[in-house]
Design an enzyme around this catalytic site. Structure first.
Site, PDB file in Angstrom:
ATOM      1  N   ASP A  67      41.826  30.370  62.781  1.00 26.25           N
ATOM      2  CA  ASP A  67      41.067  30.738  63.983  1.00 26.25           C
ATOM      3  C   ASP A  67      41.489  29.922  65.204  1.00 26.25           C
ATOM      4  OD1 ASP A  67      40.034  28.401  62.929  1.00 26.25           O
ATOM      5  OD2 ASP A  67      38.011  29.143  62.654  1.00 26.25           O
ATOM      6  N   ASN A 134      26.058  26.245  57.709  1.00 29.29           N
ATOM      7  CA  ASN A 134      25.352  27.515  57.482  1.00 29.29           C
ATOM      8  C   ASN A 134      26.167  28.470  56.605  1.00 29.29           C
ATOM      9  OD1 ASN A 134      27.406  28.223  59.189  1.00 29.29           O
ATOM     10  ND2 ASN A 134      26.122  29.165  60.759  1.00 29.29           N
ATOM     11  N   HIS A 136      29.360  29.226  57.185  1.00 30.67           N
ATOM     12  CA  HIS A 136      30.413  29.961  57.888  1.00 30.67           C
ATOM     13  C   HIS A 136      31.801  29.571  57.387  1.00 30.67           C
ATOM     14  CE1 HIS A 136      30.647  26.843  61.395  1.00 30.67           C
ATOM     15  NE2 HIS A 136      31.650  26.651  60.588  1.00 30.67           N
ATOM     16  N   GLU A 141      30.367  33.992  61.013  1.00 32.41           N
ATOM     17  CA  GLU A 141      29.018  33.434  60.949  1.00 32.41           C
ATOM     18  C   GLU A 141      28.144  34.302  60.022  1.00 32.41           C
ATOM     19  OE1 GLU A 141      28.237  30.567  62.103  1.00 32.41           O
ATOM     20  OE2 GLU A 141      29.910  30.146  63.436  1.00 32.41           O
TER      21      GLU A 141
HETATM   22  C1  F6R Z   1      38.170  25.622  60.699  1.00 33.06           C
HETATM   23  C2  F6R Z   1      37.004  26.456  60.798  1.00 33.06           C
HETATM   24  C3  F6R Z   1      35.620  26.060  60.400  1.00 33.06           C
HETATM   25  C4  F6R Z   1      35.490  24.775  59.591  1.00 33.06           C
HETATM   26  C5  F6R Z   1      34.032  24.453  59.313  1.00 33.06           C
HETATM   27  C6  F6R Z   1      33.871  23.107  58.673  1.00 33.06           C
HETATM   28  O1  F6R Z   1      39.343  26.294  61.152  1.00 33.06           O
HETATM   29  O2  F6R Z   1      37.175  27.527  61.233  1.00 33.06           O
HETATM   30  O3  F6R Z   1      35.035  27.132  59.705  1.00 33.06           O
HETATM   31  O4  F6R Z   1      36.187  24.882  58.382  1.00 33.06           O
HETATM   32  O5  F6R Z   1      33.279  24.485  60.489  1.00 33.06           O
HETATM   33  O6  F6R Z   1      34.252  22.128  59.592  1.00 33.06           O
HETATM   34  P1  F6R Z   1      34.340  20.592  59.184  1.00 33.06           P
HETATM   35  O7  F6R Z   1      35.500  20.474  58.250  1.00 33.06           O
HETATM   36  O8  F6R Z   1      34.590  19.890  60.485  1.00 33.06           O
HETATM   37  O9  F6R Z   1      33.052  20.235  58.551  1.00 33.06           O
END
Ligand code: F6R
Length: 238
Positions: A67, A134, A136, A141
């Site tokens: 992303d 959550n 995601h 989401e």
């Molecule tokens: C990463 C992404 C997010 C993260 C998620 C966890 O490219 O798209 O979905 O994997 O938010 O983030 P961290 O690892 O910072 O807890």
């Protein structure tokens, strides 16, 4: 879905790095799906070290990131492009790397281009994922459709406010993102999710209940034939 619980974050990063070593030994021209966030940083540091020591070779491999914010300049310190170059891509000999283009004039064409590139490359062999509190995955989401390719999505209010600390007053903080959809991710031949830290314990517990909660995007992993989740004890036990 295979579950592996290891003592520490370092152990998780080591186990994940071993999976990459094995993957590239078996298929040097692997297509790697990569993620940003704090979780994979230790893995990327380790892969760079192993690469510098001659223990892994990315010269035939190609990567696609999950992303990117939209719109955002590639050289903005908060762009995922900047993150990936700094943590991994500029430090290894990867043949080619692709990240959704936050500078594209037309987001919809960019999503189509991205999916077409992934398909032309033969699909993703090993997709790395983190998980949000959550549930995601990427910017998918809660309650998102399970069958989408790459798409333009609005960020939730909670993501916008959580990220606002990273943007200065002069920045226009992005309120949208380009993300691989769950359908695109699901088509990966293997998926590796890393879950670390006590803060992720509640969502890890939900995931391992084994029920498909349609409001938890990560539950799609339960349906995948080759998904591995590696957790540290803090995330596994709370
Ligand atoms: C990463 C992404 C997010 C993260 C998620 C966890 O490219 O798209 O979905 O994997 O938010 O983030 P961290 O690892 O910072 O807890």
């Amino acid at each position: 879905m295979k579950k592996v619980v290891l003592d520490t974050y370092e152990d998780v990063c080591k186990a994940a790095a071993d999976i990459y070593i094995e993957q590239l030994k078996n298929k040097p021209n692997s297509i790697l799906g990569l993620a940003t966030g704090s979780t994979p940083i230790g893995l990327y540091e380790r892969l760079v070290r192993i690469y510098n020591d001659g223990g892994i070779n990315f010269s035939k491999a190609r990567s696609f990131n999950l992303d990117e914010y939209y719109p955002i300049k590639k050289n903005h310190p908060q762009s995922y492009d900047y993150f990936m170059r700094g943590h991994l891509l500029d430090k290894i000999n990867i043949l080619q790397s692709d990240i959704p283009n936050g500078e594209a004039d037309d987001a919809i064409s960019e999503c189509k281009r991205y999916d077409a590139q992934i398909n032309a490359a033969g699909g993703i062999d090993l997709m790395l994922l983190g998980i949000g509190h959550n549930g995601h995955v990427g910017f998918n989401e809660p309650s998102v459709s399970y069958n989408m390719g790459t798409y333009l999505t609005g960020l939730t209010d909670s993501s916008i406010s959580a990220n606002s600390r990273f943007f200065t007053e002069d920045d226009v903080q992005p309120t949208k993102a380009l993300t691989m959809g769950l359908g695109e991710i699901f088509r990966s031949k293997a998926i590796l999710m890393l879950i670390c830290g006590k803060g992720k314990a509640p969502i890890a517990k939900k995931l391992f209940e084994g029920k498909i909660h349609t409001d938890i995007p990560a539950c799609f992993l339960l349906l995948h034939p080759n998904a591995t989740v590696i957790l540290d004890k803090a995330a596994a036990l709370g």
